[in-house]
Each structure stands twice: as structure tokens, then as C-alpha cells.
Enzyme design. Sequence first.
Site, PDB file in Angstrom:
ATOM      1  N   ILE A 121       0.874  -1.163   0.000  1.00 20.78           N
ATOM      2  CA  ILE A 121       0.000   0.000   0.000  1.00 20.78           C
ATOM      3  C   ILE A 121       0.917   1.219   0.000  1.00 20.78           C
ATOM      4  CG2 ILE A 121      -1.984  -1.111   1.082  1.00 20.78           C
ATOM      5  CD1 ILE A 121      -1.203  -0.002   3.732  1.00 20.78           C
ATOM      6  N   ASP A 122       0.419   2.331  -0.535  1.00 18.96           N
ATOM      7  CA  ASP A 122       1.253   3.520  -0.696  1.00 18.96           C
ATOM      8  C   ASP A 122       1.789   4.025   0.635  1.00 18.96           C
ATOM      9  OD1 ASP A 122       0.694   3.433  -3.392  1.00 18.96           O
ATOM     10  OD2 ASP A 122      -0.947   4.886  -3.269  1.00 18.96           O
ATOM     11  N   MET A 123       2.875   4.771   0.563  1.00 16.73           N
ATOM     12  CA  MET A 123       3.532   5.302   1.759  1.00 16.73           C
ATOM     13  C   MET A 123       2.552   6.077   2.654  1.00 16.73           C
ATOM     14  SD  MET A 123       6.792   7.909   2.021  1.00 16.73           S
ATOM     15  CE  MET A 123       5.961   9.296   1.231  1.00 16.73           C
TER      16      MET A 123
END
Length: 305
Positions: free
Chosen positions: A140-142
Site C-alpha cells: 500500500i502507498d507510503m
Amino acid sequence: METYEFTIDLASTDIGTRLDKYLTEQIPDQSRSYIQKLLDDNFITVNGKSAKSNYKLRAGDTITVEIPEAEELDIEPENIPLDIVYEDDDIIVINKPKGMVVHPAPGHTSGTLVNALMYHCKDSLSSINGVLRPGIVHRIDMDTTGLLVACKSDQAHRVLSDKFKVHDIHRVYTAIVYNQFATDEGTINKPIARHKTDRKKMAIDPNGRHAVTHYRVIERLKQNFSLVECELETGRTHQIRVHMASINHPLLGDEVYGPKQKPFATQGQVLHAGVLGFDHPITGEYMEWHADLPDYFQGILKRLR
């Protein structure tokens, strides 16, 4: 290094079959995604030449597969606190905080989830993805918070990789998006590919990969915002962010796909992976986890209600 060799006979029923599909059936202990990675890294040849995953088999083809030895994991373990939701001998489910990168990459060589997992799990992480991404089966994105599963055994990694490949994973995200909706729910079915000029971005592209997001309005908020729930049928990079922006509902705080001006001092998009469920890769038992909205998210909601 383990080596396999296959020859397609003139009367073979496999003529016309995709190369990656054929090899997954011939080498059942390796996932299709791993076979595709071997193809990308030129460990698989057809008639002595490199080939793509979608190559269609022809009579007389000779396929050579080299499976390299698993690399020793040499990432520095770091004593970073983890919010562990579940753990057993095969998998570990983490509630990832905002700002944490999942695995090392240029510009982010420490402080990642992998560094933390290396410290917590010691030598018990799957080695399938090599030295930079041990145990990592999805990302999942930062700046997205919430649930993520990592694998501690190679067997669990192979099984879960295949589940992600065939979209057999239940994932529900909560987001705050711009603008009000005419209807309470809908489905976005638009293919996604790498942006043609900005390689750090994704974009809707007729020639892209199949991508489907189901959304439902949970609450209509003040200041022309909406609280929505997004269920992923597929899992493309930045999928929810790209899909919601494509229907004029970009995510609050998303400076890449939404307005540059932000009404709140957010760190990236307001997006939370709140539900994760799948059949356990070893026991087969269905398991599902839920993670509450983080404090920052709840604070914004309070101001918009």
C-alpha cells in the site's frame, strides 16, 4: 540453480497457450507471478531467446527455465515498533502507519516496513522476492494507512501471491473525496497503465491493465466532501486514487491526482485500508481483520461533520 527444460510436441494440446500459464502448470510449486518475474529477469528462454509472459507456444518450442537460489537477506533490521494485528508461523498482518514505505527503494533505504519486519521476524520471512522485499506479497502507498499482510514462509507466499493474482482477496478502503455523489454506489471499470510522460504516475489507458473498483457513499460531509468505502476487485498501483479522480472525486490530500491546494494540512491522500480478508494460505480457514480509522482521519471527519 535448478533447471527445467520442456519441449512442445507437434501434437501437443498446449500449442497456443500463454507461456506463463503453461509453466505455472508444469512447475506447480512456483506461482504465476514468480514465473513472470523470472521471464522479466531473463531466467526463462524459448529456443535460446528471451520471451514475454504472453508468448503463445508453438510446435517444436524448447523452453528452458532456470530458478536461481534464493538470495541471502542482507537488509539491516531496525527496531521499529509495529502494530501487529495477527501473527502465526506463516503470515503476519500489520496495521501500517502513515508515512511508512513498505520496502527499500532509492531514497528510502531505511525505516521501511521490511526493515521493521526483519527485526521482528528475524530469519522467518519468505525469500521469494529477494533481498529488497522479503515477505512482501502486496503493497500500500507510503501515505496510505491500514492493513497489509506479509509472509513468513515461502509456501504461504506462493499461495497468497496466486490469490492476489486471481483477485481472491477481500480488501476494503475508506477515503474522503471531493464533491458530492448523484448516486450512493457504483463501479469504476477502467484500465490503468503507467502515465505516458510522467513515469511516477498512473493513468486511465485503454491499453492498460484491467482494473475495477466498487465504491459506496458512507456519508455526505460539509464543504462538498464525501466519505466513501472502496472495495478493490483488482489491485493496480494507485488504483483507488486514479479511479476516483477519473470520475471527478479525487481523494482529499492527494497532490498527484487531485488539487494542489489542500484545505487541510494532510500528509498525502486521506485513505485507509480498513478491511483485509482471505483464506489462510496453509489452513484454508477464512480470516478477516479490521483496523479503525487513524486519529488524523477521525480528526478531519470531525471538522467536516
